[in-house]
Design a protein around this motif. Structure first.
Motif, PDB file in Angstrom:
ATOM      1  N   GLN A 105       0.560  -1.245  -0.070  1.00 14.42           N
ATOM      2  CA  GLN A 105       0.112   0.174  -0.019  1.00 14.42           C
ATOM      3  C   GLN A 105       0.614   1.369  -0.107  1.00 14.42           C
ATOM      4  O   GLN A 105       0.595   2.136  -0.546  1.00 14.42           O
ATOM      5  CB  GLN A 105      -0.842   0.137   0.797  1.00 14.42           C
ATOM      6  CG  GLN A 105      -2.100  -0.742   1.126  1.00 14.42           C
ATOM      7  CD  GLN A 105      -3.565  -0.642   1.876  1.00 14.42           C
ATOM      8  OE1 GLN A 105      -3.171  -0.515   3.227  1.00 14.42           O
ATOM      9  NE2 GLN A 105      -4.443   0.047   1.342  1.00 14.42           N
ATOM     10  N   PHE A 106       2.250   1.022   0.920  1.00 13.77           N
ATOM     11  CA  PHE A 106       2.723   2.625   0.798  1.00 13.77           C
ATOM     12  C   PHE A 106       3.537   2.433  -0.454  1.00 13.77           C
ATOM     13  O   PHE A 106       3.773   3.685  -1.015  1.00 13.77           O
ATOM     14  CB  PHE A 106       3.783   2.357   1.889  1.00 13.77           C
ATOM     15  CG  PHE A 106       4.486   3.531   2.354  1.00 13.77           C
ATOM     16  CD1 PHE A 106       4.171   4.523   2.796  1.00 13.77           C
ATOM     17  CD2 PHE A 106       6.251   3.731   1.293  1.00 13.77           C
ATOM     18  CE1 PHE A 106       5.147   4.866   2.965  1.00 13.77           C
ATOM     19  CE2 PHE A 106       7.201   4.481   1.525  1.00 13.77           C
ATOM     20  CZ  PHE A 106       6.682   5.137   2.305  1.00 13.77           C
ATOM     21  N   TRP A 121       1.135   3.921  -2.865  1.00  8.11           N
ATOM     22  CA  TRP A 121       0.410   5.577  -2.647  1.00  8.11           C
ATOM     23  C   TRP A 121       2.695   6.364  -2.704  1.00  8.11           C
ATOM     24  O   TRP A 121       2.101   7.573  -3.226  1.00  8.11           O
ATOM     25  CB  TRP A 121       0.957   5.401  -0.791  1.00  8.11           C
ATOM     26  CG  TRP A 121       0.374   7.115  -0.460  1.00  8.11           C
ATOM     27  CD1 TRP A 121      -0.281   7.738  -0.831  1.00  8.11           C
ATOM     28  CD2 TRP A 121       0.959   7.809   0.945  1.00  8.11           C
ATOM     29  NE1 TRP A 121      -0.316   9.016  -0.373  1.00  8.11           N
ATOM     30  CE2 TRP A 121       0.328   9.064   1.135  1.00  8.11           C
ATOM     31  CE3 TRP A 121       1.787   7.969   2.264  1.00  8.11           C
ATOM     32  CZ2 TRP A 121       0.427   9.824   1.959  1.00  8.11           C
ATOM     33  CZ3 TRP A 121       2.010   8.255   2.835  1.00  8.11           C
ATOM     34  CH2 TRP A 121       2.047   9.371   3.236  1.00  8.11           C
ATOM     35  N   LEU A 133       2.054   7.769  -6.694  1.00  9.65           N
ATOM     36  CA  LEU A 133       1.186   8.619  -6.604  1.00  9.65           C
ATOM     37  C   LEU A 133       1.561   9.738  -6.195  1.00  9.65           C
ATOM     38  O   LEU A 133       0.845  10.441  -5.939  1.00  9.65           O
ATOM     39  CB  LEU A 133      -0.023   8.627  -5.664  1.00  9.65           C
ATOM     40  CG  LEU A 133      -1.076   6.928  -6.490  1.00  9.65           C
ATOM     41  CD1 LEU A 133      -2.178   6.411  -5.768  1.00  9.65           C
ATOM     42  CD2 LEU A 133      -1.512   7.662  -7.863  1.00  9.65           C
ATOM     43  N   PHE A 188       2.174  10.414  -2.819  1.00  8.99           N
ATOM     44  CA  PHE A 188       2.317  10.823  -1.524  1.00  8.99           C
ATOM     45  C   PHE A 188       1.001  11.860  -1.638  1.00  8.99           C
ATOM     46  O   PHE A 188       0.681  12.580  -0.530  1.00  8.99           O
ATOM     47  CB  PHE A 188       3.029  11.263  -0.987  1.00  8.99           C
ATOM     48  CG  PHE A 188       3.945  10.065  -0.881  1.00  8.99           C
ATOM     49  CD1 PHE A 188       4.271   8.736  -0.695  1.00  8.99           C
ATOM     50  CD2 PHE A 188       5.693  10.176  -1.312  1.00  8.99           C
ATOM     51  CE1 PHE A 188       5.848   8.276  -0.251  1.00  8.99           C
ATOM     52  CE2 PHE A 188       6.131   9.445  -1.340  1.00  8.99           C
ATOM     53  CZ  PHE A 188       6.451   8.648  -0.542  1.00  8.99           C
ATOM     54  N   LEU A 212      -6.132   9.945  -1.196  1.00  8.66           N
ATOM     55  CA  LEU A 212      -5.783   9.128  -1.226  1.00  8.66           C
ATOM     56  C   LEU A 212      -7.896   8.282  -1.165  1.00  8.66           C
ATOM     57  O   LEU A 212      -8.128   9.563  -0.486  1.00  8.66           O
ATOM     58  CB  LEU A 212      -5.769   7.236  -0.788  1.00  8.66           C
ATOM     59  CG  LEU A 212      -3.910   7.956  -0.737  1.00  8.66           C
ATOM     60  CD1 LEU A 212      -3.561   6.386   0.385  1.00  8.66           C
ATOM     61  CD2 LEU A 212      -3.970   7.036  -1.863  1.00  8.66           C
ATOM     62  N   ASP A 213      -8.092   7.719  -1.372  1.00 10.42           N
ATOM     63  CA  ASP A 213     -10.239   7.008  -1.942  1.00 10.42           C
ATOM     64  C   ASP A 213      -9.373   6.230  -0.949  1.00 10.42           C
ATOM     65  O   ASP A 213      -9.144   5.217  -0.795  1.00 10.42           O
ATOM     66  CB  ASP A 213     -10.024   6.287  -3.493  1.00 10.42           C
ATOM     67  CG  ASP A 213     -11.345   6.259  -3.461  1.00 10.42           C
ATOM     68  OD1 ASP A 213     -12.448   6.119  -1.919  1.00 10.42           O
ATOM     69  OD2 ASP A 213     -11.805   6.008  -3.903  1.00 10.42           O
ATOM     70  N   THR A 233      -8.858   2.873   0.440  1.00  4.98           N
ATOM     71  CA  THR A 233      -7.613   2.289   0.606  1.00  4.98           C
ATOM     72  C   THR A 233      -7.820   1.457   2.447  1.00  4.98           C
ATOM     73  O   THR A 233      -7.382   0.606   3.112  1.00  4.98           O
ATOM     74  CB  THR A 233      -6.877   3.336   1.336  1.00  4.98           C
ATOM     75  OG1 THR A 233      -6.903   4.422   0.352  1.00  4.98           O
ATOM     76  CG2 THR A 233      -6.037   3.905   2.345  1.00  4.98           C
ATOM     77  N   SER A 271      -6.212  -1.850   4.422  1.00  5.90           N
ATOM     78  CA  SER A 271      -5.618  -1.592   5.318  1.00  5.90           C
ATOM     79  C   SER A 271      -6.230  -1.723   6.888  1.00  5.90           C
ATOM     80  O   SER A 271      -4.741  -2.661   7.361  1.00  5.90           O
ATOM     81  CB  SER A 271      -4.851   0.213   5.830  1.00  5.90           C
ATOM     82  OG  SER A 271      -6.728   0.664   5.512  1.00  5.90           O
TER      83      SER A 271
END
Length: 391
Positions: free
Chosen positions: A339-340, A343, A346, A348, A351-352, A356, A360
């Motif tokens: 996930q990081f 992110w 993108l 940083f 986020l949607d 997410t 998470s």
């Protein structure tokens, strides 16, 4: 009183810690019962360090005094029971709240083959002022109800201080508690051990002491409850915990796929967070139940065992717990790193939130469960190190 050549049938054992005010009358009542009934017996005073002359009073009234240096109600009684010479033992407090001249119902049941005969004060009667309202209406009824519910015991008054038993049968239970919870331990272990248990109505009178009793309501009540919990992890922790764990885990997994609607009720990421929390609490409860049972076995408490639990106990160790916990933690960590990285790709930016969170939350759950498993395995290792060190 018996002579040295007679076989003693009954030992009347009284724990004693500074009971000079009431000890003589209790011993005299017990001696009168032995003389009237023809029962060959003795009166044993288990003295727990009295400094008010109780020992001299006991000897002057024909009792045998046994000095018990280890402090505590349970310690004093076990010292007296160990030293008793009778086939049967009737134990009772030395505060003149029980009438030792009226022991016929206990002896009758013991001679009939019962191995534990409990007095029941709620059936026999409680004199005005003999029991504080907190004990009469809350403490004793609630703790006795818990004991009956958890252990299927027929006893209605777990904490009556007047009770009789087959001495050898009770010694074979290997009683270990030293404080007031000894009263619960006798009933619980007798029930679990398959002893023949019964009860007889008993009258409780106001004790004859001018000082406050040794009993401390909240402290000793908690010790009784704590003991009951140690002996019943399955129903209090394992089954409710397993139910919560699986409900929380399944809910968290299903909501990771997408929102769910059940009969007009919409479940999404907020529900997923709470379900994950339910899973964590349930998992901790399951671990607590397992560790509590293992601890109780290591300490010598004879809790009923099952083949499934014995197989599980053989497989659980510090190493296996650490490996399983590490595996769970790493799976969650890999998801978090993925996930990081997404992110970072993108830049940083924002986020949607819903998609997410759906990923998470399970990742966080796996890391928490992994950490709990590792620490529980370490605690089990501590228990085993302590066991080896004692032996």
């Amino acid at each position: 009183m018996s002579t040295s050549t007679e076989t003693i049938e009954l030992s009347i054992v009284m724990p004693c810690l500074n009971e000079a005010e009431t000890l003589a009358v209790c011993i005299d009542k017990a001696q009168r019962y032995l003389a009237r009934s023809g029962v060959v017996g003795e009166v044993v005073i288990a003295d727990n360090g009295s400094n008010d002359g109780s020992q001299e009073i006991a000897r002057a009234h024909g009792a045998r005094v046994v000095d018990v240096p280890a402090k505590g109600y349970g310690s004093a009684l076990m010292g007296g029971i160990d030293a008793a010479r009778g086939e049967y033992v009737i134990m009772g407090d030395a505060d003149d709240s029980y009438d030792f001249s009226q022991l016929d119902p206990f002896v009758e049941r013991l001679r009939a083959g019962d191995q534990l005969v409990m007095g029941n004060r709620f059936q026999g009667g409680i004199a005005e002022g003999a029991m504080p309202p907190l004990h009469k209406y809350l403490g004793n009824p609630v703790l006795s109800w818990i004991g009956r519910a958890l252990f299927r015991s027929p006893i209605g008054d777990f904490h009556c201080g007047l009770r009789g038993f087959d001495r050898r049968a009770i010694l074979d239970l290997h009683l270990q508690t030293t404080g007031m919870e000894f009263a619960s331990e006798v009933v619980v272990k007798s029930t679990l051990g398959g002893l023949r248990v019964s009860e007889v109505p008993t009258t409780l009178s106001k004790d004859g002491r001018s000082r406050p009793p040794h009993l401390r309501s909240w402290r000793d009540g908690w010790r009784h409850l704590r003991f009951l919990l140690i002996f019943s992890p399955r129903w209090l922790f394992l089954i409710p915990g397993a139910t919560a764990f699986f409900l929380g885990l399944l809910g968290t997994i299903f909501l990771a796929i997408g929102p769910i609607e059940i009969g007009g009720l919409g479940l999404d990421t907020i529900s997923q967070v709470y379900l994950a929390a339910l899973c964590v609490v349930g998992y901790q409860s399951v671990i607590f139940a397992i560790l509590t049972k293992i601890y109780a076995q290591h300490e010598g408490f004879r809790i009923p065992r099952s083949r499934n639990f014995e197989r599980l106990e053989r497989r659980i160790s510090l190493e296996s717990g650490a490996l399983a916990g590490l595996a769970l933690f790493l799976v969650g960590l890999v998801i978090a790193i993925w996930q990081f990285a997404a992110w970072a790709a993108l830049g940083f930016g924002a986020l949607d939130l819903a998609p997410t969170l759906r990923i998470s939350v399970p990742a966080t759950l796996l890391m928490i469960l992994g950490a709990q498993t590792i620490m529980s395995g370490m605690f089990l290792g501590v228990l085993n190190v302590g066991l080896r060190r004692e032996r």
